[in-house]
Design a protein around this motif. Structure first.
Motif, short mmCIF file in Angstrom:
data_model
loop_
_atom_site.label_atom_id
_atom_site.label_comp_id
_atom_site.label_asym_id
_atom_site.label_seq_id
_atom_site.Cartn_x
_atom_site.Cartn_y
_atom_site.Cartn_z
N ARG A 35 0.82 -1.08 -0.24
CA ARG A 35 -0.13 0.11 -0.16
C ARG A 35 0.79 1.20 -0.01
NH1 ARG A 35 -4.51 -1.68 4.35
NH2 ARG A 35 -5.70 -3.21 2.97
N LEU A 36 2.20 1.07 0.10
CA LEU A 36 3.04 2.18 -0.15
C LEU A 36 3.52 2.37 -1.31
CD1 LEU A 36 5.25 1.65 3.02
CD2 LEU A 36 3.31 3.50 2.81
N PRO A 37 3.17 3.61 -2.03
CA PRO A 37 3.56 4.15 -3.38
C PRO A 37 4.98 3.55 -3.57
CG PRO A 37 2.33 5.76 -2.29
CD PRO A 37 2.72 5.03 -1.17
N GLY A 38 5.19 2.64 -4.76
CA GLY A 38 6.53 2.36 -5.10
C GLY A 38 7.27 1.12 -4.64
N TRP A 39 6.62 0.80 -3.60
CA TRP A 39 7.18 -0.34 -2.72
C TRP A 39 6.31 -1.80 -2.86
CZ3 TRP A 39 9.32 0.92 2.79
CH2 TRP A 39 10.34 1.62 2.62
N SER A 40 6.98 -2.80 -3.00
CA SER A 40 6.23 -3.97 -2.99
C SER A 40 6.40 -4.45 -1.72
CB SER A 40 7.26 -5.00 -3.89
OG SER A 40 8.49 -5.12 -3.21
N ARG A 41 5.50 -5.60 -1.31
CA ARG A 41 5.59 -6.25 0.11
C ARG A 41 7.22 -6.43 0.34
NH1 ARG A 41 0.76 -9.13 -1.87
NH2 ARG A 41 -1.02 -7.90 -0.93
N GLY A 42 7.81 -6.78 -0.33
CA GLY A 42 9.15 -7.18 -0.22
C GLY A 42 10.05 -6.09 0.34
N HIS A 43 9.83 -4.82 -0.10
CA HIS A 43 10.24 -3.65 -0.02
C HIS A 43 9.88 -3.32 1.75
CE1 HIS A 43 10.90 -2.47 -4.19
NE2 HIS A 43 11.98 -1.85 -3.71
N VAL A 44 8.56 -3.44 2.06
CA VAL A 44 8.32 -3.45 3.50
C VAL A 44 8.96 -4.18 4.22
CG1 VAL A 44 6.06 -3.40 4.81
CG2 VAL A 44 5.91 -2.64 2.65
N LEU A 45 9.05 -5.24 4.26
CA LEU A 45 9.56 -6.45 4.92
C LEU A 45 11.06 -6.06 4.99
CD1 LEU A 45 7.95 -9.61 3.67
CD2 LEU A 45 7.51 -8.68 5.88
N ALA A 46 11.86 -5.75 4.02
CA ALA A 46 13.28 -5.26 4.06
C ALA A 46 13.52 -4.11 4.79
CB ALA A 46 13.81 -5.29 2.52
N HIS A 47 12.60 -3.05 4.93
CA HIS A 47 12.59 -2.08 5.65
C HIS A 47 12.45 -2.45 7.09
CE1 HIS A 47 11.96 1.99 7.47
NE2 HIS A 47 10.84 1.51 7.80
N LEU A 48 11.59 -2.97 7.32
CA LEU A 48 11.30 -3.56 8.72
C LEU A 48 12.50 -4.06 9.38
CD1 LEU A 48 7.88 -5.06 8.64
CD2 LEU A 48 8.57 -3.01 10.21
N ALA A 49 13.25 -5.08 8.78
CA ALA A 49 14.44 -5.55 9.06
C ALA A 49 15.58 -4.67 9.38
CB ALA A 49 14.95 -6.76 8.20
N ARG A 50 15.83 -3.74 8.09
CA ARG A 50 17.03 -2.70 8.32
C ARG A 50 16.49 -1.63 9.35
NH1 ARG A 50 17.92 -6.40 6.01
NH2 ARG A 50 18.88 -6.69 8.21
N ASN A 51 15.18 -1.44 9.55
CA ASN A 51 14.98 -0.40 10.62
C ASN A 51 15.31 -0.85 12.13
OD1 ASN A 51 12.44 0.31 12.59
ND2 ASN A 51 13.27 2.14 11.76
N ALA A 52 15.03 -2.27 12.11
CA ALA A 52 15.52 -2.99 13.63
C ALA A 52 17.07 -2.72 13.74
CB ALA A 52 14.95 -4.53 13.46
N ASP A 53 17.91 -3.04 12.61
CA ASP A 53 19.23 -2.80 12.62
C ASP A 53 19.55 -1.41 13.08
OD1 ASP A 53 19.40 -5.53 12.02
OD2 ASP A 53 20.14 -5.09 9.95
N ALA A 54 18.96 -0.60 12.40
CA ALA A 54 19.00 0.84 12.51
C ALA A 54 18.80 1.45 14.16
CB ALA A 54 18.50 1.73 11.63
N LEU A 55 17.83 0.88 14.54
CA LEU A 55 17.55 1.11 16.15
C LEU A 55 18.47 0.77 17.05
CD1 LEU A 55 13.56 1.32 15.76
CD2 LEU A 55 15.18 3.28 15.98
N VAL A 56 18.96 -0.57 16.53
CA VAL A 56 20.32 -1.24 17.47
C VAL A 56 21.30 -0.06 17.33
CG1 VAL A 56 22.16 -2.79 17.40
CG2 VAL A 56 19.80 -3.66 17.04
N ASN A 57 21.68 0.53 16.30
CA ASN A 57 22.84 1.24 16.16
C ASN A 57 22.52 2.57 17.15
OD1 ASN A 57 24.05 0.19 14.24
ND2 ASN A 57 23.18 1.11 12.53
#
Length: 227
Positions: A35-57
């Protein structure tokens, strides 16, 4: 008062719900638009994973992302992966965030997020909870704003109303679901009152709904800047 321990438990529950729901997808449906313009569901899942890493930082005192370009490139790189790899990445990165949050720390300290935004470390678990809940909705797999926990919805409305508070481009606005009320927009007495069901309010404030289900008194429904 922010209870980061309770919020961490809520993050864990929300992540489990998302992983259970996403496990019903397949490689083809993961590649379909979210539902996010320009993003597949794969983009959403990838963002969730990388966001978790970023919040670890963030919790470890490092920059959230090396750069905006790196953040975007990592999401684009990881988006086309097979579903099983996506889910394992979300699971493992969530575990990494939980492990970092379990370390002894001063939760009253100030941390730095993207674009120089600062906040209390104690709010980081809630910020992660927001990511998991709203992006679960963004996947478009049957989890809707109406399914969000009621306490989360109230807190997210409070958080977003505060985010737009004092913004000169947003008229002074009262926001209400008939039970609770919030103030947002530029300083001064409210010019407009926006009312409606809490899920529609959070959808409008978070840029997930156009506000057509809301009622605006005293003027037009305010146009909100992007988050």
């Amino acid at each position: 008062m922010i209870d980061h321990v309770r919020d961490l438990a809520s993050v864990r529950d929300a992540t489990d719900r998302l992983l259970t729901a996403a496990a019903k997808l397949n490689n083809d449906s993961t590649a379909e638009p979210s539902r996010l313009p320009g993003w597949s569901r794969g983009h959403v899942l990838a963002h969730l994973a990388r966001n978790a890493d970023a919040l670890v930082n963030v919790l470890a005192g490092r920059p959230m992302y090396p750069s905006a370009e790196t953040r975007d490139a990592d999401i684009a790189r990881d988006a086309p992966r097979a579903l099983a790899e996506q889910l394992e990445d979300v699971r493992q990165s969530a575990a990494g965030f939980e492990a970092q949050a379990a370390l002894p720390a001063d939760w009253s300290r100030t941390i730095t997020l993207r674009n120089g935004v600062t906040d209390s470390a104690s709010r980081v678990p809630f910020r992660r909870w927001v990511e998991v809940e709203l992006h679960h909705v963004d996947l478009g797999i049957g989890y809707e704003l109406e399914d969000l926990p009621a306490d989360f919805v109230r807190r997210e409305i409070t958080f977003l109303a505060s985010r737009f508070s004092g913004n000169p481009d947003v008229p002074a606005t009262r926001v209400t679901d008939g039970t609770h009320a919030w103030s947002t927009g530029r300083d001064g007495e409210p010019e407009i009152t926006v009312s409606g069901p809490a899920p529609d309010l959070v959808g409008w404030l978070a840029g997930r709904r156009d506000g057509s289900a809301l009622t605006a008194e005293g003027g037009l429904l305010p146009a909100l800047p992007p988050l």
